[in-house]
Design a protein around this motif. Structure first.
Motif, PDB file in Angstrom:
ATOM      1  N   MET A   1       0.938  -1.424   0.195  1.00 45.06           N
ATOM      2  CA  MET A   1      -0.174   0.084  -0.428  1.00 45.06           C
ATOM      3  C   MET A   1       1.290   1.553   0.152  1.00 45.06           C
ATOM      4  SD  MET A   1      -2.935   1.055   2.778  1.00 45.06           S
ATOM      5  CE  MET A   1      -2.900  -0.020   3.233  1.00 45.06           C
ATOM      6  N   TYR A  36     -10.297   4.171  -1.355  1.00 41.55           N
ATOM      7  CA  TYR A  36      -8.770   3.393  -1.110  1.00 41.55           C
ATOM      8  C   TYR A  36      -7.625   4.066  -1.938  1.00 41.55           C
ATOM      9  CZ  TYR A  36     -13.075   0.109  -0.743  1.00 41.55           C
ATOM     10  OH  TYR A  36     -14.361  -0.857  -0.492  1.00 41.55           O
ATOM     11  N   CYS A  38      -5.475   1.442  -2.281  1.00 45.39           N
ATOM     12  CA  CYS A  38      -5.148   0.788  -3.493  1.00 45.39           C
ATOM     13  C   CYS A  38      -6.228  -0.421  -3.077  1.00 45.39           C
ATOM     14  CB  CYS A  38      -3.961  -0.109  -3.620  1.00 45.39           C
ATOM     15  SG  CYS A  38      -3.775  -1.733  -4.670  1.00 45.39           S
ATOM     16  N   ALA A  39      -7.227  -0.104  -4.211  1.00 43.94           N
ATOM     17  CA  ALA A  39      -8.456  -0.758  -4.375  1.00 43.94           C
ATOM     18  C   ALA A  39      -8.317  -1.836  -4.157  1.00 43.94           C
ATOM     19  CB  ALA A  39      -9.241   0.173  -5.655  1.00 43.94           C
ATOM     20  N   ASP A  41      -6.095  -3.666  -2.612  1.00 45.17           N
ATOM     21  CA  ASP A  41      -6.327  -4.185  -1.216  1.00 45.17           C
ATOM     22  C   ASP A  41      -7.390  -4.443  -0.573  1.00 45.17           C
ATOM     23  OD1 ASP A  41      -3.474  -4.897  -2.206  1.00 45.17           O
ATOM     24  OD2 ASP A  41      -2.653  -2.518  -1.244  1.00 45.17           O
ATOM     25  N   ASP A  42      -8.378  -3.599  -0.893  1.00 44.47           N
ATOM     26  CA  ASP A  42      -9.516  -3.764  -0.381  1.00 44.47           C
ATOM     27  C   ASP A  42      -9.545  -3.427   1.042  1.00 44.47           C
ATOM     28  OD1 ASP A  42     -12.612  -3.938  -0.609  1.00 44.47           O
ATOM     29  OD2 ASP A  42     -12.555  -5.852   0.565  1.00 44.47           O
ATOM     30  N   ILE A  44      -9.408  -0.123   3.546  1.00 43.44           N
ATOM     31  CA  ILE A  44     -10.157   1.355   3.754  1.00 43.44           C
ATOM     32  C   ILE A  44      -9.616   1.885   4.734  1.00 43.44           C
ATOM     33  CG2 ILE A  44     -12.079   2.692   3.755  1.00 43.44           C
ATOM     34  CD1 ILE A  44     -13.988   0.613   3.556  1.00 43.44           C
TER      35      ILE A  44
END
Length: 111
Positions: A1, A36, A38-39, A41-42, A44
């Motif tokens: 991230m 996010y 990095c979406a 990695d999901d 928040i």
């Protein structure tokens, strides 16, 4: 991230001084959907806007501050938002001064 944040956001902010400024949505706790870094990695991470390093517009603190900050970033605030916060809403300071002026005025005085 952290690598994503460095590569896609921090490097841009360092080059421009400001990554981005929100110009159409006043900032609030629920003004934006989950953000996010990095979406994939999901994960928040308490972002204040929809994008990392994007500065929120906080017009309740005063409209001049919003205009100054957005113009320094080379942007213009949404004229509809300007109308709402200069014509229909008071800043915190305006409300406080209005209350104290009325409360401290002698009876019968015009305020």
């Amino acid at each position: 991230m952290w690598d994503t944040l460095q590569r896609e956001f921090l490097s841009v902010e360092r080059a421009r001084r400001v990554y981005d400024v929100e110009t159409a949505i006043p900032g609030d706790v629920d003004a934006f959907p989950a953000g996010y870094i990095c979406a994939d990695d999901d994960v928040i991470v308490g972002l204040q806007t929809d994008t990392p390093l994007k500065r929120p517009m906080m017009p309740a603190g005063g409209w001049r501050m919003v205009e100054t900050a957005t113009r320094e970033a080379g942007l213009e605030p949404d004229p509809r938002i300007k109308e709402i916060f200069t014509r229909y809403r008071k800043t915190h300071n305006e409300a406080v001064f209005d209350i104290y002026t009325r409360a401290s005025a002698p009876p019968g005085a015009r305020t």
